[in-house]
Design a protein around this motif. Sequence first.
Motif, PDB file in Angstrom:
ATOM      1  N   LYS A 237      -3.004  10.801   5.882  1.00  0.00           N
ATOM      2  CA  LYS A 237      -3.466   9.761   6.792  1.00  0.00           C
ATOM      3  C   LYS A 237      -4.979   9.855   6.932  1.00  0.00           C
ATOM      4  O   LYS A 237      -5.530  10.933   7.176  1.00  0.00           O
ATOM      5  CB  LYS A 237      -2.799   9.928   8.158  1.00  0.00           C
ATOM      6  CG  LYS A 237      -3.146   8.826   9.148  1.00  0.00           C
ATOM      7  CD  LYS A 237      -2.423   9.041  10.472  1.00  0.00           C
ATOM      8  CE  LYS A 237      -2.801   7.950  11.471  1.00  0.00           C
ATOM      9  NZ  LYS A 237      -2.112   8.143  12.776  1.00  0.00           N
ATOM     10  N   HIS A 238      -5.654   8.723   6.786  1.00  0.00           N
ATOM     11  CA  HIS A 238      -7.113   8.751   6.840  1.00  0.00           C
ATOM     12  C   HIS A 238      -7.656   7.419   7.340  1.00  0.00           C
ATOM     13  O   HIS A 238      -6.971   6.392   7.306  1.00  0.00           O
ATOM     14  CB  HIS A 238      -7.702   9.062   5.459  1.00  0.00           C
ATOM     15  CG  HIS A 238      -7.324   8.067   4.401  1.00  0.00           C
ATOM     16  ND1 HIS A 238      -6.135   8.140   3.706  1.00  0.00           N
ATOM     17  CD2 HIS A 238      -7.980   6.973   3.914  1.00  0.00           C
ATOM     18  CE1 HIS A 238      -6.066   7.144   2.836  1.00  0.00           C
ATOM     19  NE2 HIS A 238      -7.168   6.420   2.951  1.00  0.00           N
ATOM     20  N   ASP A 239      -8.889   7.464   7.805  1.00  0.00           N
ATOM     21  CA  ASP A 239      -9.598   6.272   8.266  1.00  0.00           C
ATOM     22  C   ASP A 239     -10.762   6.005   7.324  1.00  0.00           C
ATOM     23  O   ASP A 239     -11.587   6.893   7.078  1.00  0.00           O
ATOM     24  CB  ASP A 239     -10.130   6.467   9.693  1.00  0.00           C
ATOM     25  CG  ASP A 239      -9.018   6.759  10.690  1.00  0.00           C
ATOM     26  OD1 ASP A 239      -7.960   6.116  10.590  1.00  0.00           O
ATOM     27  OD2 ASP A 239      -9.211   7.642  11.558  1.00  0.00           O
TER      28      ASP A 239
ATOM     29  N   TYR B 222      -8.128  14.582   9.718  1.00  0.00           N
ATOM     30  CA  TYR B 222      -8.148  15.517  10.842  1.00  0.00           C
ATOM     31  C   TYR B 222      -7.236  16.702  10.566  1.00  0.00           C
ATOM     32  O   TYR B 222      -6.161  16.559   9.976  1.00  0.00           O
ATOM     33  CB  TYR B 222      -7.709  14.816  12.135  1.00  0.00           C
ATOM     34  CG  TYR B 222      -8.709  13.789  12.604  1.00  0.00           C
ATOM     35  CD1 TYR B 222      -9.740  14.137  13.471  1.00  0.00           C
ATOM     36  CD2 TYR B 222      -8.633  12.474  12.147  1.00  0.00           C
ATOM     37  CE1 TYR B 222     -10.671  13.187  13.884  1.00  0.00           C
ATOM     38  CE2 TYR B 222      -9.562  11.532  12.554  1.00  0.00           C
ATOM     39  CZ  TYR B 222     -10.576  11.896  13.422  1.00  0.00           C
ATOM     40  OH  TYR B 222     -11.500  10.958  13.818  1.00  0.00           O
TER      41      TYR B 222
ATOM     42  N   ILE C  54     -14.306   4.735   6.295  1.00  0.00           N
ATOM     43  CA  ILE C  54     -15.603   4.547   6.942  1.00  0.00           C
ATOM     44  C   ILE C  54     -16.452   3.651   6.046  1.00  0.00           C
ATOM     45  O   ILE C  54     -16.555   3.908   4.836  1.00  0.00           O
ATOM     46  CB  ILE C  54     -16.312   5.895   7.172  1.00  0.00           C
ATOM     47  CG1 ILE C  54     -15.397   6.857   7.928  1.00  0.00           C
ATOM     48  CG2 ILE C  54     -17.623   5.689   7.921  1.00  0.00           C
ATOM     49  CD1 ILE C  54     -14.954   6.376   9.283  1.00  0.00           C
TER      50      ILE C  54
ATOM     51  N   LYS D  44     -12.422  17.297  12.616  1.00  0.00           N
ATOM     52  CA  LYS D  44     -12.548  16.158  11.699  1.00  0.00           C
ATOM     53  C   LYS D  44     -13.259  16.567  10.418  1.00  0.00           C
ATOM     54  O   LYS D  44     -14.156  17.410  10.423  1.00  0.00           O
ATOM     55  CB  LYS D  44     -13.326  15.030  12.380  1.00  0.00           C
ATOM     56  CG  LYS D  44     -13.511  13.784  11.510  1.00  0.00           C
ATOM     57  CD  LYS D  44     -14.151  12.650  12.299  1.00  0.00           C
ATOM     58  CE  LYS D  44     -15.591  12.946  12.637  1.00  0.00           C
ATOM     59  NZ  LYS D  44     -16.250  11.798  13.312  1.00  0.00           N
TER      60      LYS D  44
ATOM     61  N   THR E  74     -14.594  14.683   6.440  1.00  0.00           N
ATOM     62  CA  THR E  74     -14.776  13.458   5.663  1.00  0.00           C
ATOM     63  C   THR E  74     -14.645  13.779   4.183  1.00  0.00           C
ATOM     64  O   THR E  74     -15.286  14.709   3.684  1.00  0.00           O
ATOM     65  CB  THR E  74     -16.156  12.833   5.929  1.00  0.00           C
ATOM     66  OG1 THR E  74     -16.246  12.458   7.306  1.00  0.00           O
ATOM     67  CG2 THR E  74     -16.367  11.590   5.070  1.00  0.00           C
TER      68      THR E  74
ATOM     69  N   MET F 140     -13.881   8.920   3.869  1.00  0.00           N
ATOM     70  CA  MET F 140     -12.566   8.812   4.496  1.00  0.00           C
ATOM     71  C   MET F 140     -12.397   9.958   5.488  1.00  0.00           C
ATOM     72  O   MET F 140     -12.437  11.128   5.096  1.00  0.00           O
ATOM     73  CB  MET F 140     -11.466   8.864   3.423  1.00  0.00           C
ATOM     74  CG  MET F 140     -11.515   7.677   2.464  1.00  0.00           C
ATOM     75  SD  MET F 140     -10.525   7.924   0.957  1.00  0.00           S
ATOM     76  CE  MET F 140     -11.641   8.950  -0.024  1.00  0.00           C
ATOM     77  N   ASN F 141     -12.229   9.641   6.747  1.00  0.00           N
ATOM     78  CA  ASN F 141     -12.066  10.659   7.779  1.00  0.00           C
ATOM     79  C   ASN F 141     -10.620  11.138   7.847  1.00  0.00           C
ATOM     80  O   ASN F 141      -9.681  10.330   7.824  1.00  0.00           O
ATOM     81  CB  ASN F 141     -12.470  10.110   9.149  1.00  0.00           C
ATOM     82  CG  ASN F 141     -13.976  10.078   9.338  1.00  0.00           C
ATOM     83  OD1 ASN F 141     -14.732  10.577   8.505  1.00  0.00           O
ATOM     84  ND2 ASN F 141     -14.418   9.488  10.438  1.00  0.00           N
TER      85      ASN F 141
END
Length: 272
Positions: free
Chosen positions: A209-211, A239, A213, A245, A247, A236-237
């Motif tokens: 799972k990533h966010d 955790y 940026i 966190k 990246t 991509m962030n």
Amino acid sequence: MYWRWGAYGRKKKLLTPRTVEVNVFDNDDQVSGPVFLHNDLALKDWLKQLQDIFNYDEIDSIQFFAGSFYFDIDDIREVFGNKYKFDIEFLNSDAYRQLILEKFFPIGKLSIMTSRFQDSKLPANILIQNFEYLRIRGLFHEEMMKLDQLLMTNSKVIEIDIIQVLSKDFNKFIKLWQQGSNPHMERLSISHPNIEEDNVGWTIMRGIKHDMIPANRIRKFNTVESKKPCFVHGGMNIYRNDGVKATIQIERSLFRTIWHMYVWFDHCIVES
């Protein structure tokens, strides 16, 4: 220089060099030199004179080459002192390499080359040490670093250059990091020739799972191996289970690909 019998066999002493080569750098950029000077001073006196000229009391690093093992290790330590950064990439002698690690302990920053070790296999006693900075370099684009070696590496900053790491292994490494492996690591970079593999980014991030940026968002990252922060563009962030966190960034150029991993500990964050 002359030869004498020491604790580790017949070795050379460091006395008066015939010439001294002086190069001046600003960070990693050479701004002048080389200048070759004829010499009648002992090496220790030359070091003192250069330190006085440049008003710089420290010796940042020592680099050992293939023929360095001819010199008495105790004599080198006496002349240069117990320094922090060592480059032993081109040193061929396993025994002399081990002496350096023992005599100059603790070492903060170390550069090594896989081809200098038997079967290009890095010894565990180097990987498990908690260096501030560890650079591992390949030579022929054929050496490979496996997942268990990545997990064993205990340094804060890890740079792996011209060595193959499978994208599926990097994927597993990230997942295990999320579960708590490599807790000291602050930055990891893996650089190798461009890989003929489709959707390498998808393989690396599969099941993670990533966010995303935006690429135009730039963050500053404080790293121990440089006096200046580096700039992180997008990425991509992810955790860790404890909330830390990181990246992931995939950098591509014409000839090579670099996988970056930045871990945003409080002391690594540079406020804009």
